[in-house]
Design an enzyme around this catalytic site. Structure first.
Site, PDB file in Angstrom:
ATOM      1  N   TRP B 119       0.819  -1.216   0.000  1.00 27.36           N
ATOM      2  CA  TRP B 119       0.000   0.000   0.000  1.00 27.36           C
ATOM      3  C   TRP B 119       0.850   1.263   0.000  1.00 27.36           C
ATOM      4  O   TRP B 119       0.568   2.213  -0.736  1.00 27.36           O
ATOM      5  CB  TRP B 119      -0.998  -0.019   1.148  1.00 27.36           C
ATOM      6  CG  TRP B 119      -2.040  -1.084   0.923  1.00 27.36           C
ATOM      7  CD1 TRP B 119      -2.177  -2.251   1.603  1.00 27.36           C
ATOM      8  CD2 TRP B 119      -3.027  -1.107  -0.112  1.00 27.36           C
ATOM      9  NE1 TRP B 119      -3.207  -2.991   1.069  1.00 27.36           N
ATOM     10  CE2 TRP B 119      -3.748  -2.324   0.018  1.00 27.36           C
ATOM     11  CE3 TRP B 119      -3.393  -0.232  -1.134  1.00 27.36           C
ATOM     12  CZ2 TRP B 119      -4.795  -2.678  -0.833  1.00 27.36           C
ATOM     13  CZ3 TRP B 119      -4.441  -0.573  -1.984  1.00 27.36           C
ATOM     14  CH2 TRP B 119      -5.130  -1.786  -1.832  1.00 27.36           C
ATOM     15  N   ASP B 203      -1.024   6.943   6.508  1.00 28.09           N
ATOM     16  CA  ASP B 203      -2.159   6.141   6.075  1.00 28.09           C
ATOM     17  C   ASP B 203      -2.449   5.127   7.178  1.00 28.09           C
ATOM     18  O   ASP B 203      -1.653   4.212   7.411  1.00 28.09           O
ATOM     19  CB  ASP B 203      -1.810   5.434   4.757  1.00 28.09           C
ATOM     20  CG  ASP B 203      -2.901   4.458   4.314  1.00 28.09           C
ATOM     21  OD1 ASP B 203      -3.940   4.362   4.992  1.00 28.09           O
ATOM     22  OD2 ASP B 203      -2.696   3.794   3.274  1.00 28.09           O
ATOM     23  N   LYS B 227     -12.203  -1.113   7.219  1.00 32.88           N
ATOM     24  CA  LYS B 227     -11.590  -2.204   7.968  1.00 32.88           C
ATOM     25  C   LYS B 227     -12.044  -2.169   9.424  1.00 32.88           C
ATOM     26  O   LYS B 227     -12.796  -3.025   9.867  1.00 32.88           O
ATOM     27  CB  LYS B 227     -10.062  -2.157   7.857  1.00 32.88           C
ATOM     28  CG  LYS B 227      -9.597  -2.690   6.487  1.00 32.88           C
ATOM     29  CD  LYS B 227      -8.751  -1.712   5.777  1.00 32.88           C
ATOM     30  CE  LYS B 227      -8.258  -2.050   4.406  1.00 32.88           C
ATOM     31  NZ  LYS B 227      -8.497  -3.274   3.749  1.00 32.88           N
TER      32      LYS B 227
END
Lengths: 407, 407
Positions: B119, B203, B227
């Site tokens: 990511w 992030d 999530k």
């Protein structure tokens, strides 16, 4: 669940969006939220790459294709965001397509916009930020509210010349705030050479699936779903595949870099699963598509929309001393958003007091969200697909009662 | 409703996201979908500018501020899209902030990225598309799976010099695919001069609210909610207000035009209502925030996360002949995503056959979504906030049974 649906049955939500949705769809979705397909998990808890979700997404696409008769050479993209994000994405992707289709282009190509209200104006302003050259082919706003100035027809718009290879022509099919809707196939009155060579792009956020639209006449059609279809957070783009290009493969002086999540090619090549899509709005939209197919498709929706809007317009026109429609040209009155003012019967000027009284009167009859958009005032009733003809009839009775008491 | 919740109780969803959500929240949301606040309308059918929705949005913001101890000089933005869109938005907005803060800047400022998995690498690649100069300060990926090469600490990263006024330093606090998580406050080991002058951007999509984070040490923190919090389609950005600027007011040679929906200032100035927000994910997130506050806040979540992950790691480490953790450095093992391989006990090489068998064995015990990410294979179990300690215990029993049968 019975208590919830009983309260719903007594309420008529005429809001302009997010707007009312069909109760059976919401009942099914509220179950699917807890347990989808007997998996012991809710829909929003599945992986977006699970077979169950992919099947749902495919079904949504297939059903939408059937509803709108989308040819195979058009892609259907389910994207995060809404209409506002598409104001940027359409012009950015079409600039890239232009560069790919015109590799030896000299200068900066024009992007054509028709302005017919607040939303097309916003789209146009965004293009002015992102594209080097925007051409407003017509600004219809002043004529809309003035019955003495006709709406300039496409034959007379100041289109960019075809020789300049315009990037696209953008228009908004239905203006939610103003209540202005183009007649069906109006856009086909554009010169043939222009139509053949310039991609026509339509924002159909507030009237999609309420009437037929000729997809083949367009380079792209897009809509946020939160009016006629489902919960906010999802935009759908139907775009001719040859206009979907890799924006990094062929850059021109006039093509900005496109943020990844706005690149149509990423969505197309990955079946709308480049990144996690907005699963819940997709789910509800899929249920709405499925039920609309069973319920006569777009033709059925169109007949119901005509009935609802005729009821409401007729009721308002029946009392010209009290009600004045905002859109002064009959054939441009929206079937989705009816905008009107309430007049002081004596002075024949709009009366904010009577308008407030009307909102309250509606509220007493459990008819909600009839106020006009905060930017323009007045009244607005939205008659989207999930509003029933019976609800429109109830509203019309309330209008008649209000007229009786205030004339 | 009892049938739906009964099926849920028998199922353990260890998916990496979208992932499991608390049953009481989903029960409440499924009611609110039909009738919110006794309005006779569901939450997604309200106007986003209605008092009821604005109150909900304000409550969500207030509760999140309490949970993360967000100071007043930070804005909290609720945006459409998810983490991927924020890969673009963070660098674009920070480039604009840089131009505004350094009006006489010469040249092109560097943007610093730490790469610690898939990511952060994606974020970095996106910056390479959008910014003129990206500096990878450290690529930790090779060390992560090799116990003999230590993870390079911040003191040794190839940071851009402070004199060059770097635009920001971006890192991913928890890598969902790799299962790599920075230890708390690791980032504070950066040189003080750098920390004081360069906005640090994190992030936190896959570990937000699972442990405390020092917001004040960051220029911005962002996360997709799908999530630890709610349904997909919503990103939250917590950003220091002085870094939120009008990108059109001060352009530099290195600042691209930012699509309107990605401009932080539009969201900040309009209380996250510049355009229609993703209402349903905001709703569910608000409920999760509220319940987490009652349930011990982030400290409570942290204790539970520690318990769950300790149970699982201990169980896997107890059978070193059968299980090998992907992350070879203990202090960098994620509390959220446990990644591991199953070894052939004889050869001590990863055995895809045994891994398939393990997935099937878990499925027989109604433990779902334990496969590794399609890009890396192996196994991954995700222990997000909505996974209970009891569910982790059940999983651990299944691991022990599997080991007994296969050793």
């Amino acid at each position: 669940m019975t208590r919830s649906t009983a309260a719903r049955e007594q309420t008529i939500n005429l809001g302009a969006g997010p707007s009312t949705l069909p109760t059976p769809v919401l009942l099914e979705a509220s179950q699917g939220l807890l347990d989808y397909d007997n998996l012991g998990m809710g829909l929003t808890e599945l992986s977006h790459r699970s077979p169950n979700f992919q099947k749902l997404l495919q079904q949504a696409e297939n059903d939408l294709r059937k509803l709108l008769d989308v040819p195979e050479d058009y892609a259907v993209l389910f994207l995060q965001g809404g209409g506002t994000e598409q104001f940027s994405a359409t012009v950015l992707n079409m600039l890239a397509a232009h560069a790919a289709r015109n590799p030896s282009y000299q200068g900066t190509p024009p992007v054509d916009y028709v302005v017919s209200g607040a939303w097309s104006n916003k789209a146009c302003k965004e293009a002015q930020r992102l594209a080097p050259r925007v051409n407003v082919v017509a600004d219809l706003r002043a004529s809309i509210t003035n019955k003495d100035t006709p709406i300039t027809p496409p034959e007379e718009w100041s289109l960019s010349s075809v020789e300049e290879a315009p990037v696209m022509l953008h228009y908004c099919d239905n203006e939610t705030i103003g209540g202005f809707e183009f007649p069906s196939d109006f856009i086909k009155r554009l010169p043939q050479a222009y139509r053949e060579r310039v991609p026509i792009v339509a924002d159909c956020s507030s009237n999609i699936l309420s009437r037929s639209i000729d997809v083949r006449a367009h380079g792209a059609i897009y809509f946020g779903v939160q009016k006629n279809i489902g919960p906010s957070g999802l935009a759908v783009v139907i775009v001719r595949r040859d206009l979907v290009v890799d924006p990094d493969a062929m850059r021109a002086s006039y093509t900005p870099v496109i943020p990844t999540s706005l690149v149509y090619k990423n969505a197309m090549d990955n079946g709308s699963l480049y990144n996690t899509p907005p699963m819940f709005p997709i789910y509800v939209s899929a249920l709405v598509f499925r039920d609309l197919l069973k319920d006569g498709g777009v033709d059925g929706a169109q007949q119901r929309a005509e009935k609802r809007s005729k009821l409401v317009y007729d009721a308002l026109l029946a009392e010209p001393k009290l009600f004045r429609l905002v859109v002064q040209h009959e054939e441009f009155r929206s079937q989705m958003n009816v905008t009107f003012r309430i007049l002081d019967p004596a002075s024949q000027e709009p009366s904010p007091d009577l308008e407030t009284k009307f909102v309250k009167f509606c509220g007493e009859h459990r008819i909600l969200n009839v106020k006009g958009h905060r930017s323009v005032g007045g009244l607005r009733v939205s008659l989207y697909n999930a509003v029933t003809v019976a609800q429109a009839e109830t509203f019309v009775h309330v209008v008649a009662q209000f007229a009786k008491q205030n004339l």
